[in-house]
Scaffold this motif. Structure first.
Motif, PDB file in Angstrom:
ATOM      1  N   LYS A 132       0.829  -1.208   0.000  1.00  0.00           N
ATOM      2  CA  LYS A 132       0.000   0.000   0.000  1.00  0.00           C
ATOM      3  C   LYS A 132       0.861   1.255   0.000  1.00  0.00           C
ATOM      4  O   LYS A 132       0.578   2.216  -0.718  1.00  0.00           O
ATOM      5  N   GLY A 133       1.935   1.237   0.792  1.00  0.00           N
ATOM      6  CA  GLY A 133       2.841   2.381   0.814  1.00  0.00           C
ATOM      7  C   GLY A 133       3.485   2.615  -0.542  1.00  0.00           C
ATOM      8  O   GLY A 133       3.621   3.760  -0.992  1.00  0.00           O
ATOM      9  N   PHE A 134       3.868   1.531  -1.209  1.00  0.00           N
ATOM     10  CA  PHE A 134       4.461   1.638  -2.539  1.00  0.00           C
ATOM     11  C   PHE A 134       3.444   2.191  -3.534  1.00  0.00           C
ATOM     12  O   PHE A 134       3.768   3.067  -4.345  1.00  0.00           O
ATOM     13  N   LYS A 135       2.215   1.703  -3.462  1.00  0.00           N
ATOM     14  CA  LYS A 135       1.161   2.165  -4.366  1.00  0.00           C
ATOM     15  C   LYS A 135       0.887   3.652  -4.166  1.00  0.00           C
ATOM     16  O   LYS A 135       0.684   4.397  -5.128  1.00  0.00           O
ATOM     17  N   ARG A 136       0.879   4.086  -2.918  1.00  0.00           N
ATOM     18  CA  ARG A 136       0.647   5.499  -2.628  1.00  0.00           C
ATOM     19  C   ARG A 136       1.755   6.372  -3.213  1.00  0.00           C
ATOM     20  O   ARG A 136       1.502   7.425  -3.791  1.00  0.00           O
ATOM     21  N   ALA A 137       2.995   5.926  -3.043  1.00  0.00           N
ATOM     22  CA  ALA A 137       4.137   6.680  -3.563  1.00  0.00           C
ATOM     23  C   ALA A 137       4.067   6.765  -5.086  1.00  0.00           C
ATOM     24  O   ALA A 137       4.325   7.824  -5.675  1.00  0.00           O
ATOM     25  N   MET A 138       3.728   5.660  -5.741  1.00  0.00           N
ATOM     26  CA  MET A 138       3.632   5.637  -7.195  1.00  0.00           C
ATOM     27  C   MET A 138       2.493   6.525  -7.682  1.00  0.00           C
ATOM     28  O   MET A 138       2.596   7.178  -8.724  1.00  0.00           O
ATOM     29  N   ALA A 139       1.371   6.553  -6.941  1.00  0.00           N
ATOM     30  CA  ALA A 139       0.238   7.394  -7.321  1.00  0.00           C
ATOM     31  C   ALA A 139       0.632   8.864  -7.271  1.00  0.00           C
ATOM     32  O   ALA A 139       0.304   9.648  -8.171  1.00  0.00           O
ATOM     33  N   GLY A 140       1.365   9.255  -6.219  1.00  0.00           N
ATOM     34  CA  GLY A 140       1.815  10.631  -6.108  1.00  0.00           C
ATOM     35  C   GLY A 140       2.822  10.995  -7.190  1.00  0.00           C
ATOM     36  O   GLY A 140       2.773  12.084  -7.762  1.00  0.00           O
ATOM     37  N   GLU A 141       3.735  10.060  -7.490  1.00  0.00           N
ATOM     38  CA  GLU A 141       4.747  10.307  -8.511  1.00  0.00           C
ATOM     39  C   GLU A 141       4.115  10.429  -9.893  1.00  0.00           C
ATOM     40  O   GLU A 141       4.535  11.247 -10.705  1.00  0.00           O
ATOM     41  N   TYR A 142       3.092   9.621 -10.146  1.00  0.00           N
ATOM     42  CA  TYR A 142       2.385   9.704 -11.431  1.00  0.00           C
ATOM     43  C   TYR A 142       1.829  11.108 -11.633  1.00  0.00           C
ATOM     44  O   TYR A 142       1.931  11.684 -12.713  1.00  0.00           O
ATOM     45  N   SER A 143       1.237  11.673 -10.586  1.00  0.00           N
ATOM     46  CA  SER A 143       0.652  13.002 -10.685  1.00  0.00           C
ATOM     47  C   SER A 143       1.715  14.058 -10.959  1.00  0.00           C
ATOM     48  O   SER A 143       1.503  14.978 -11.753  1.00  0.00           O
ATOM     49  N   ARG A 144       2.874  13.924 -10.299  1.00  0.00           N
ATOM     50  CA  ARG A 144       3.949  14.885 -10.529  1.00  0.00           C
ATOM     51  C   ARG A 144       4.436  14.818 -11.975  1.00  0.00           C
ATOM     52  O   ARG A 144       4.637  15.837 -12.634  1.00  0.00           O
ATOM     53  N   GLU A 145       4.622  13.589 -12.481  1.00  0.00           N
ATOM     54  CA  GLU A 145       5.079  13.425 -13.859  1.00  0.00           C
ATOM     55  C   GLU A 145       4.033  13.922 -14.849  1.00  0.00           C
ATOM     56  O   GLU A 145       4.366  14.553 -15.859  1.00  0.00           O
ATOM     57  N   LEU A 146       2.769  13.656 -14.546  1.00  0.00           N
ATOM     58  CA  LEU A 146       1.700  14.080 -15.439  1.00  0.00           C
ATOM     59  C   LEU A 146       1.632  15.600 -15.528  1.00  0.00           C
ATOM     60  O   LEU A 146       1.436  16.162 -16.606  1.00  0.00           O
ATOM     61  N   SER A 147       1.820  16.276 -14.391  1.00  0.00           N
ATOM     62  CA  SER A 147       1.784  17.736 -14.371  1.00  0.00           C
ATOM     63  C   SER A 147       2.861  18.320 -15.276  1.00  0.00           C
ATOM     64  O   SER A 147       2.618  19.277 -16.026  1.00  0.00           O
ATOM     65  N   VAL A 148       4.065  17.735 -15.210  1.00  0.00           N
ATOM     66  CA  VAL A 148       5.164  18.210 -16.053  1.00  0.00           C
ATOM     67  C   VAL A 148       4.848  17.991 -17.534  1.00  0.00           C
ATOM     68  O   VAL A 148       5.045  18.872 -18.375  1.00  0.00           O
ATOM     69  N   LYS A 149       4.310  16.808 -17.863  1.00  0.00           N
ATOM     70  CA  LYS A 149       3.998  16.484 -19.253  1.00  0.00           C
ATOM     71  C   LYS A 149       2.878  17.361 -19.797  1.00  0.00           C
ATOM     72  O   LYS A 149       2.931  17.827 -20.939  1.00  0.00           O
ATOM     73  N   VAL A 150       1.859  17.588 -18.984  1.00  0.00           N
ATOM     74  CA  VAL A 150       0.735  18.421 -19.414  1.00  0.00           C
ATOM     75  C   VAL A 150       1.193  19.851 -19.662  1.00  0.00           C
ATOM     76  O   VAL A 150       0.832  20.468 -20.666  1.00  0.00           O
ATOM     77  N   PHE A 151       2.032  20.383 -18.750  1.00  0.00           N
ATOM     78  CA  PHE A 151       2.523  21.745 -18.907  1.00  0.00           C
ATOM     79  C   PHE A 151       3.358  21.877 -20.172  1.00  0.00           C
ATOM     80  O   PHE A 151       3.221  22.843 -20.936  1.00  0.00           O
ATOM     81  N   ALA A 152       4.225  20.888 -20.417  1.00  0.00           N
ATOM     82  CA  ALA A 152       5.067  20.915 -21.618  1.00  0.00           C
ATOM     83  C   ALA A 152       4.201  20.848 -22.874  1.00  0.00           C
ATOM     84  O   ALA A 152       4.464  21.549 -23.862  1.00  0.00           O
ATOM     85  N   GLY A 153       3.157  20.013 -22.850  1.00  0.00           N
ATOM     86  CA  GLY A 153       2.262  19.901 -23.991  1.00  0.00           C
ATOM     87  C   GLY A 153       1.507  21.187 -24.252  1.00  0.00           C
ATOM     88  O   GLY A 153       1.341  21.609 -25.409  1.00  0.00           O
ATOM     89  N   GLN A 154       1.065  21.849 -23.185  1.00  0.00           N
ATOM     90  CA  GLN A 154       0.352  23.107 -23.342  1.00  0.00           C
ATOM     91  C   GLN A 154       1.263  24.189 -23.915  1.00  0.00           C
ATOM     92  O   GLN A 154       0.844  24.971 -24.771  1.00  0.00           O
ATOM     93  N   CYS A 155       2.513  24.224 -23.443  1.00  0.00           N
ATOM     94  CA  CYS A 155       3.467  25.203 -23.971  1.00  0.00           C
ATOM     95  C   CYS A 155       3.690  24.983 -25.461  1.00  0.00           C
ATOM     96  O   CYS A 155       3.753  25.940 -26.245  1.00  0.00           O
ATOM     97  N   ARG A 156       3.804  23.724 -25.862  1.00  0.00           N
ATOM     98  CA  ARG A 156       4.025  23.400 -27.267  1.00  0.00           C
ATOM     99  C   ARG A 156       2.851  23.851 -28.119  1.00  0.00           C
ATOM    100  O   ARG A 156       3.031  24.440 -29.197  1.00  0.00           O
ATOM    101  N   LEU A 157       1.635  23.610 -27.664  1.00  0.00           N
ATOM    102  CA  LEU A 157       0.442  24.011 -28.418  1.00  0.00           C
ATOM    103  C   LEU A 157       0.324  25.533 -28.506  1.00  0.00           C
ATOM    104  O   LEU A 157      -0.109  26.064 -29.528  1.00  0.00           O
ATOM    105  N   MET A 158       0.717  26.216 -27.432  1.00  0.00           N
ATOM    106  CA  MET A 158       0.691  27.680 -27.461  1.00  0.00           C
ATOM    107  C   MET A 158       1.690  28.219 -28.478  1.00  0.00           C
ATOM    108  O   MET A 158       1.423  29.201 -29.172  1.00  0.00           O
ATOM    109  N   GLU A 159       2.865  27.554 -28.559  1.00  0.00           N
ATOM    110  CA  GLU A 159       3.874  27.967 -29.540  1.00  0.00           C
ATOM    111  C   GLU A 159       3.353  27.806 -30.971  1.00  0.00           C
ATOM    112  O   GLU A 159       3.753  28.536 -31.874  1.00  0.00           O
TER     113      GLU A 159
END
Length: 211
Positions: A132-159
């Motif tokens: 459960k602890g591992f799953k929680r850590a992975m869930a949080g890490e997924y969100s952090r990675e997703l935020s970075v990817k979404v921001f990069a994608g939005q910047c690209r579309l704005m360009e």
């Protein structure tokens, strides 16, 4: 069955959460799995609580989960089990200590939290605690990675000249284009694109506004 040999009735609240970017975890799919889990264990689902379109990064804005926890703390809960699809549906909290905090509040009130789609029973055993602890850590890490990817994608579309949200300024209008850049029509106030590959651009509005 409790310690005196009497049959204990399990009454459950199923908690559903669907964030906007996680359509495969629709509330219907979650509920189907939860009901299957409950049926095999003789658990009666007496209420359904859903936070639709809510991020799992924090408990803020998730009024339904807040109410569940408040009911547990106050003793107002008429259930003794909370059924959740999986660890990530309970939350993708960035603070590692936040997820177990809410679960412990429920446990202290005699209410167990069960993760119906996980490959472990949330029974407090060393194995379940580690997984459960591992799953929680992975869930949080997924969100952090997703935020970075979404921001990069939005910047690209704005360009590339595509609008990423918000009302158009005075003298401008939002126009929908397809993946080939062909204009499909003007978006009125409150309207949004419905096809994932479509994009929104800004074009001059009425002549009197432009002037």
């Amino acid at each position: 069955m409790n310690g005196s040999g009497e049959i204990t009735e399990f009454r459950a609240a199923q908690y559903l959460r669907m964030s906007t970017e996680h359509q495969q975890h629709s509330t219907h799919n979650q509920s189907d799995k939860i009901r299957e889990y409950a049926g095999k264990r003789g658990i009666e689902i007496i209420k359904t609580c859903a936070d639709d379109g809510k991020s799992g990064l924090s408990i803020g804005g998730r009024a339904v989960l807040q109410q569940l926890i408040a009911d547990a703390e106050s003793g107002a809960a008429d259930f003794n089990v909370i059924l959740v699809y999986g660890v990530s549906r309970w939350g993708r909290f960035q603070e590692a200590d936040e997820t177990p905090q809410y679960e412990y509040i429920c446990k202290r009130a005699g209410i167990n939290v069960a993760y119906c789609a996980e490959q472990f029973e949330n029974d407090g055993s060393p194995v379940s605690t580690i997984v459960k602890g591992f799953k929680r850590a992975m869930a949080g890490e997924y969100s952090r990675e997703l935020s970075v990817k979404v921001f990069a994608g939005q910047c690209r579309l704005m360009e590339l000249g595509f609008r990423q949200g918000g009302a158009a300024g005075f003298g401008l209008r939002r126009v929908l284009v397809n993946e080939r850049g062909e204009i499909k029509g003007e978006l009125k106030r409150g309207e949004h694109k419905s096809v994932q590959t479509d994009r929104v651009i800004l074009m001059p509005g009425p002549d009197e506004e432009v002037a």
